[in-house]
Design an enzyme around this catalytic site. Sequence first.
Site: not given
Ligand code: CTP
Length: 416
Positions: A226, A305, A321
């Site tokens: 990302n 690769k 996770p």
């Molecule tokens: N986060 C985490 N572990 C993951 C994904 C996200 O700890 N595998 C944490 C991110 O660091 C952030 C929070 O959860 O602090 C929200 O992340 P986000 O990507 O917005 O949440 P998701 O649960 O992945 O929800 P969605 O992608 O469906 O919006």
Amino acid sequence: MQFSPNPNSQISPNPQPYRVVVAVGGGIAAYKVCEVVSTLFKSGVEVKVILTNSAQKFVTPLTFSTLSRNSAYTDENFWQSSQPRPLHIELGEWADIILIAPLTANTLGKLVHGIADNLLTNTILASRCPVLLAPAMNTDMWEQASVQRNWELLLTDTRYHSTGISSGLLACDRVGQGRMTEPSEIVTHIQSLFHTKGDRALTGKRILISAGGTREFLDPVRFIGNPSTGKMGLALAQAAQHRGGNVTLVHAPINSNIPHNIKSIHCTTAEEMRQAMIEELWNQDVIIMSAAVADVKPRNYSKEKLAKKELPETLPLAPVPDILAALASRKQTHQQLIGFAAQTGDIITPAMEKLQRKNLDAIVANPIDQPDSGFGYDYNQAVILDKQGNRFDIPHCSKLQMAHQIFDFVLKSGAL
Ligand code: CTP
């Protein structure tokens, strides 16, 4: 990066430009202070410079007066009576912050003992504002018992703040401790002091922060990732460290240098970040997950690769996770667990849902569809929501200012 004055700041709005006296000591690092002065000027800060006699062997008053578009003073000015009031009194009362860079062993010794025999030391005694110290000297000089004694003693006075001292190749060809902290870190520390006015309410607190975008590899050269650059997490780490916190930064690949005085743990994948965060969790007071964690990974990994023709047409995915959920299930009651939610459109509803689902103490919801905010930018904006139902809006501001406002919120909540 424009920092001052910040028209959007909700905290301590300052209608005047901030004012910094930069006091330059006699060391080769004086040449780097030119960059500090130039950066401060460009960000709207008013700067006046003091040079000691030995500083002038390395840089000239003209260099600094040109860069600051303001006066640069020497001991000659100090002894002239052309001013209506003594120069050291004027400068001492004028400054919001004084920076001493490079701080030499000589000036350090004088400060410890309250000796005032030149413009620099007299200005320090004639002022009450926070003083930021950026020492630089040869390794043997720095490690002398007398210098170390003086350094420790000086820092017991809470008006003095330290940038720390870096290691590396010194101008005397030694490799070791003694390098002055980089100009960009000095400037960031000054910006923190504008906000905190020298307050160090996080002293004795341990702060764990995650930053950057994790990467989930399909083969050694391709990954799901990302656009996160880690700037927000780094700003949180710097803000916490400048407020006296003991900071650990667990970070995926990020684009910036990590300051030498922040403990950093590098990881790449979500699983590595999960392990590092869990390992560090037990003795922390505040945990902030500002990392952008990949939600999925390729189901299969190829050690070799893959040739273009071997790439699958559709990529089977597996979930990674949830790190916050893992931290929430292990956290002790006194620990504050804070998440981020980078959202488009309505930022509040999904953030509320994540606050509850991930069992967080607070969440920082930030829009990534607004101009000059979010991934990769130096600026951000957000709404903080906590589990007590409080809401705090942070309008568009630098990521460092936002980091400070997040810590203001945590401290105000009385949770620490
Ligand atoms: N986060 C985490 N572990 C993951 C994904 C996200 O700890 N595998 C944490 C991110 O660091 C952030 C929070 O959860 O602090 C929200 O992340 P986000 O990507 O917005 O949440 P998701 O649960 O992945 O929800 P969605 O992608 O469906 O919006």
